[in-house]
Design a protein around this motif. Structure first.
Motif, PDB file in Angstrom:
ATOM      1  N   ASN B  11      87.656  91.909  55.996  1.00 39.24           N
ATOM      2  CA  ASN B  11      87.786  92.935  57.026  1.00 39.24           C
ATOM      3  C   ASN B  11      87.481  94.323  56.440  1.00 39.24           C
ATOM      4  N   ASP B  30      82.994  87.672  46.307  1.00 40.06           N
ATOM      5  CA  ASP B  30      83.951  87.051  47.231  1.00 40.06           C
ATOM      6  C   ASP B  30      83.733  85.542  47.128  1.00 40.06           C
ATOM      7  N   VAL B  31      84.605  84.771  47.759  1.00 43.83           N
ATOM      8  CA  VAL B  31      84.331  83.337  47.881  1.00 43.83           C
ATOM      9  C   VAL B  31      83.500  83.051  49.138  1.00 43.83           C
ATOM     10  N   ASN B  32      83.420  84.055  50.013  1.00 48.87           N
ATOM     11  CA  ASN B  32      82.553  83.935  51.195  1.00 48.87           C
ATOM     12  C   ASN B  32      81.394  84.906  51.058  1.00 48.87           C
ATOM     13  N   VAL B  44      82.727  84.893  43.358  1.00 49.31           N
ATOM     14  CA  VAL B  44      83.812  85.015  42.381  1.00 49.31           C
ATOM     15  C   VAL B  44      85.120  84.631  43.059  1.00 49.31           C
ATOM     16  N   ASP B  45      85.757  83.630  42.464  1.00 50.30           N
ATOM     17  CA  ASP B  45      87.065  83.204  42.948  1.00 50.30           C
ATOM     18  C   ASP B  45      88.125  83.920  42.111  1.00 50.30           C
ATOM     19  N   MET B  46      89.007  84.654  42.772  1.00 49.15           N
ATOM     20  CA  MET B  46      90.036  85.415  42.051  1.00 49.15           C
ATOM     21  C   MET B  46      90.931  84.510  41.207  1.00 49.15           C
ATOM     22  N   CYS B  65      89.704  94.227  46.981  1.00 48.19           N
ATOM     23  CA  CYS B  65      90.028  94.060  48.411  1.00 48.19           C
ATOM     24  C   CYS B  65      90.387  92.614  48.719  1.00 48.19           C
ATOM     25  N   VAL B  67      92.465  89.194  49.231  1.00 46.35           N
ATOM     26  CA  VAL B  67      93.818  88.817  49.634  1.00 46.35           C
ATOM     27  C   VAL B  67      93.764  87.443  50.272  1.00 46.35           C
ATOM     28  N   ARG B  69      96.718  85.318  52.506  1.00 46.12           N
ATOM     29  CA  ARG B  69      98.056  85.609  53.002  1.00 46.12           C
ATOM     30  C   ARG B  69      98.969  84.401  53.147  1.00 46.12           C
ATOM     31  N   PRO B 103      99.395  95.489  51.246  1.00 47.45           N
ATOM     32  CA  PRO B 103     100.198  95.912  52.393  1.00 47.45           C
ATOM     33  C   PRO B 103     101.321  96.857  51.955  1.00 47.45           C
ATOM     34  N   TYR B 138     103.012  86.463  51.341  1.00 50.17           N
ATOM     35  CA  TYR B 138     102.009  87.540  51.263  1.00 50.17           C
ATOM     36  C   TYR B 138     102.553  88.734  50.482  1.00 50.17           C
ATOM     37  N   LYS B 142     101.626  89.699  46.507  1.00 47.73           N
ATOM     38  CA  LYS B 142     100.863  90.944  46.302  1.00 47.73           C
ATOM     39  C   LYS B 142     101.669  91.922  45.449  1.00 47.73           C
ATOM     40  N   PHE B 165      98.182  99.849  52.784  1.00 53.07           N
ATOM     41  CA  PHE B 165      97.819  99.967  54.193  1.00 53.07           C
ATOM     42  C   PHE B 165      98.801  99.167  55.038  1.00 53.07           C
ATOM     43  N   CYS B 166      98.697  99.381  56.314  1.00 55.26           N
ATOM     44  CA  CYS B 166      99.393  98.538  57.275  1.00 55.26           C
ATOM     45  C   CYS B 166      98.584  98.635  58.566  1.00 55.26           C
TER      46      CYS B 166
HETATM   47  N1  LIG Z   1      93.961  94.017  57.605  1.00 55.61           N
HETATM   48  C1  LIG Z   1      95.095  94.676  57.597  1.00 55.61           C
HETATM   49  O1  LIG Z   1      95.624  95.046  58.638  1.00 55.61           O
HETATM   50  C2  LIG Z   1      95.770  95.013  56.302  1.00 55.61           C
HETATM   51  C3  LIG Z   1      97.040  95.557  56.361  1.00 55.61           C
HETATM   52  C4  LIG Z   1      97.683  95.887  55.196  1.00 55.61           C
HETATM   53  C5  LIG Z   1      97.053  95.731  53.989  1.00 55.61           C
HETATM   54  N2  LIG Z   1      95.802  95.188  53.940  1.00 55.61           N
HETATM   55  C6  LIG Z   1      95.214  95.011  52.610  1.00 55.61           C
HETATM   56  O2  LIG Z   1      93.864  95.404  52.602  1.00 55.61           O
HETATM   57  C7  LIG Z   1      93.117  94.597  51.704  1.00 55.61           C
HETATM   58  C8  LIG Z   1      91.963  93.967  52.428  1.00 55.61           C
HETATM   59  O3  LIG Z   1      92.469  93.203  53.506  1.00 55.61           O
HETATM   60  P1  LIG Z   1      91.519  92.603  54.611  1.00 55.61           P
HETATM   61  O4  LIG Z   1      92.150  92.868  55.914  1.00 55.61           O
HETATM   62  O5  LIG Z   1      90.133  93.019  54.353  1.00 55.61           O
HETATM   63  O6  LIG Z   1      91.680  91.034  54.312  1.00 55.61           O
HETATM   64  P2  LIG Z   1      90.682  89.871  54.690  1.00 55.61           P
HETATM   65  O7  LIG Z   1      91.485  88.621  54.711  1.00 55.61           O
HETATM   66  O8  LIG Z   1      89.891  90.221  55.901  1.00 55.61           O
HETATM   67  O9  LIG Z   1      89.694  89.855  53.453  1.00 55.61           O
HETATM   68  C9  LIG Z   1      90.098  89.396  52.202  1.00 55.61           C
HETATM   69  C10 LIG Z   1      88.897  88.887  51.461  1.00 55.61           C
HETATM   70  O10 LIG Z   1      89.378  88.225  50.303  1.00 55.61           O
HETATM   71  C11 LIG Z   1      88.596  87.077  50.134  1.00 55.61           C
HETATM   72  N3  LIG Z   1      89.254  86.041  49.369  1.00 55.61           N
HETATM   73  C12 LIG Z   1      90.163  85.120  49.762  1.00 55.61           C
HETATM   74  N4  LIG Z   1      90.421  84.249  48.784  1.00 55.61           N
HETATM   75  C13 LIG Z   1      89.668  84.633  47.738  1.00 55.61           C
HETATM   76  C14 LIG Z   1      89.494  84.134  46.432  1.00 55.61           C
HETATM   77  N5  LIG Z   1      90.124  83.031  46.021  1.00 55.61           N
HETATM   78  N6  LIG Z   1      88.658  84.797  45.614  1.00 55.61           N
HETATM   79  C15 LIG Z   1      87.966  85.881  46.024  1.00 55.61           C
HETATM   80  N7  LIG Z   1      88.098  86.399  47.242  1.00 55.61           N
HETATM   81  C16 LIG Z   1      88.929  85.784  48.095  1.00 55.61           C
HETATM   82  C17 LIG Z   1      88.314  86.584  51.535  1.00 55.61           C
HETATM   83  O11 LIG Z   1      87.204  85.698  51.557  1.00 55.61           O
HETATM   84  C18 LIG Z   1      88.093  87.863  52.276  1.00 55.61           C
HETATM   85  O12 LIG Z   1      86.733  88.211  52.292  1.00 55.61           O
HETATM   86  C19 LIG Z   1      94.106  93.585  51.147  1.00 55.61           C
HETATM   87  O13 LIG Z   1      94.632  94.059  49.928  1.00 55.61           O
HETATM   88  C20 LIG Z   1      95.203  93.554  52.169  1.00 55.61           C
HETATM   89  O14 LIG Z   1      96.450  93.169  51.617  1.00 55.61           O
HETATM   90  C21 LIG Z   1      95.155  94.825  55.065  1.00 55.61           C
END
Ligand SMILES: NC(=O)c1ccc[n+]([C@@H]2O[C@H](COP(=O)([O-])OP(=O)(O)OC[C@H]3O[C@@H](n4cnc5c(N)ncnc54)[C@H](O)[C@@H]3O)[C@@H](O)[C@H]2O)c1
Lengths: 240, 252
Positions: B11, B30-32, B44-46, B65, B67, B69, B103, B138, B142, B165-166
């Motif tokens: 996202n 990313d993995v995607n 790259v897998d974290m 970036c 995560v 959850r 978060p 989650y 984190k 963020f939130c």
């Molecule tokens: N979206 C929100 O409302 C929100 C709120 C608070 C905090 N955040 C924080 O913002 C950051 C980004 O969140 P987001 O909303 O983009 O999340 P998201 O789930 O949309 O994206 C996370 C990305 O991480 C990738 N991922 C998952 N497993 C993986 C792995 N094993 N190796 C590598 N990559 C992997 C996913 O493929 C995805 O592209 C995160 O740290 C999240 O905690 C987001």
């Protein structure tokens, strides 16, 4: 009391189980099989029903948070295994404990969290841990972090004991004295104190005690909080 | 700068790519895979130390970036071990600047969030053990990841800025309604991405310590969380405001 002891493959678990089984029902667990005459349940501490079954009916959990010596797993390297075990598995164990209404846990940690302080400082439980990035030390710190969050937010009381290198007096005879030594029988006694019998009036969700050997010549008495609060009274001396 | 983006196709990731691409050379991982990208992309897998360390070679900064959850094993793999791998990669390659994200519950779980106001970033983390009273690690996974970052900064010459963020909102589809109020911590995804860009620009010597946490929220009147530190230190200036949400709608 029904007490679950994790890290059953360790020498400390063995010593704890033999001593505590005189007065309590002991269940041992580890991620590998071990030989014992006591009840033993092998468990990965994963996120599944088997962890709930493991803790069901227990009054108390002693979580030594130790991987079996020389343990390896093809999926993770050894640094990762340690951190994964001390974070995720501690989380799973405590999650299951809360679900199964276990009221208390004792977590085994390390005084290596304070290695970065100079030796001449009066380091005790009021000093901030300064973990290194060594996976064992960092992992123990993260395990404490996990325990604290459960203690803070859930119905489980957690006592954390920090100690140094576990030895037997007879095994270190003649070796240069190391202030990190703790005699295994004193440590077993400390865990017994932490189980709660002598904690009357102490109703904290989270408490920490440093468990150190007796040192008669020390200006600053070791393990002062544990002596005063849970009745820890070490018997073994490495120096007269 | 050469910048490694971890978890770059979710996202937030693509907005970070947009914010950074005019100024930096990006390696998106990313993995995607992304649908389409003008930048180098690597799988790259974290959860893999080797993959994360190799991906960081030749980089000057890392933005995390990634995560996961819900899953009780993979959440720890990505959010906790993933941080360990990222920080090990930074130390291996002498990378001095890391931007971590997460978060707000990394710091302010239920024991603060349900109780207190005027929360600042310089407080001990109380993530709690679950996110929404359910079976979801989650926030704690984190928070453990961020604790790992902190311990690395105390042991090595590396700086971490952790942006919290939130309720990241896409300003085009914010998914909330005028007059209905909102979580008292909200930011648009493009302002969040801009905060990442600012974190890459800030002079590391100007940071109060090697580990600094920032609440990245738009200006919000609730008095619970404030973005004053992000404004002061990073120069954060949120553009997307959501005032209509916390003003009552006049009856017609
Ligand atoms: N979206 C929100 O409302 C929100 C709120 C608070 C905090 N955040 C924080 O913002 C950051 C980004 O969140 P987001 O909303 O983009 O999340 P998201 O789930 O949309 O994206 C996370 C990305 O991480 C990738 N991922 C998952 N497993 C993986 C792995 N094993 N190796 C590598 N990559 C992997 C996913 O493929 C995805 O592209 C995160 O740290 C999240 O905690 C987001």
């Amino acid at each position: 009391m029904n007490i679950l002891v994790t890290g059953a493959a360790s020498e400390l678990a063995h010593a704890l189980a033999s001593h505590l089984s005189e007065d309590h029902q002991i269940r041992l667990t580890d991620i590998v099989d071990i030989k014992t005459d006591l009840e033993f349940v092998r468990c990965d501490l994963g996120h599944d029903e088997t962890t709930n079954e493991l803790v069901r009916g227990m009054d108390n959990i002693i979580h030594l948070a130790e991987l079996p010596p020389d343990y390896s797993d093809d999926s993770l390297d050894s640094d990762n295994l340690t951190i994964d075990f001390l974070t995720r598995c501690t989380y799973n164990l405590l999650w299951a404990a809360v679900e199964e209404n276990v009221k208390k846990a004792v977590y085994g940690s390390t005084l290596e969290l304070f290695d970065k302080y100079d030796d001449d400082l009066t380091v005790n439980e009021n000093w901030r841990p300064l973990p290194s990035t060594d996976p064992y030390v960092l992992g123990k710190h993260l395990g404490e972090f996990t325990c604290k969050e459960f203690a803070r937010t859930s119905q489980i009381q957690i006592t954390c004991l920090r100690y140094g290198e576990i030895v037997r007096v007879e095994d270190v005879k003649g070796q240069p004295y190391d202030p990190a030594w703790i005699e295994i029988r004193d440590l077993v006694h400390a865990f017994e104190c932490a189980l709660g019998e002598k904690q009357a009036g102490l109703n904290r969700e989270w408490s920490v005690f440093h468990i150190e050997a007796d040192a008669p010549d020390a200006d600053y008495p070791p393990a002062r909080r544990a002596r005063g609060t849970i009745g820890y009274s070490p018997k073994y001396r490495f120096r007269e | 700068m050469n910048v490694l983006i971890l978890g770059g196709t979710g996202n937030l990731g693509p907005f970070v790519v947009n914010a950074l691409e005019p100024y930096h050379t990006l390696r998106v991982t990313d993995v995607n895979p992304p649908e389409d990208t003008a930048h180098e992309f690597r799988y790259v897998d974290m959860a893999s130390m080797t993959q994360v360390v190799e991906a960081a070679e030749g980089m000057d900064a890392i933005v995390n970036c990634s995560v996961l959850r819900e899953h009780r094993k993979i959440a720890f793999d990505v959010n906790t071990l993933g941080s360990y791998h990222m920080m090990s990669a930074a130390v291996t390659h002498g990378i001095k600047r890391v931007i971590n994200t997460g978060p707000h519950a990394i710091l302010t779980g239920p024991t603060y969030d349900h109780i207190d106001f005027m929360l600042t970033e310089d407080i001990p983390p109380h993530s709690g053990v679950d996110l929404v009273g359910g079976d979801n690690p989650y926030s704690i996974s984190k928070s453990l990841g961020q604790e790992i970052c902190k311990v690395f900064t105390e042991n090595y010459d590396v700086h971490v800025m952790c942006l919290l963020f939130c309720g990241l909102k896409n300003p085009e589809h914010p998914r909330f309604f005028p007059g209905r109020d909102v979580t008292p911590f909200v930011v648009s995804v493009r302002d969040a991405a801009e905060a990442c860009r600012l974190g890459l620009n800030v002079d590391l010597k100007s940071l109060p310590s090697k580990n600094e946490v920032f609440y990245i929220t738009t200006d919000i009147p609730h008095g619970k969380f404030s973005n004053a530190k992000a404004k002061r230190i990073l120069g954060f200036a949120p553009k997307d405001r959501f005032e209509v949400v916390w003003h009552k709608v006049a009856d017609n």
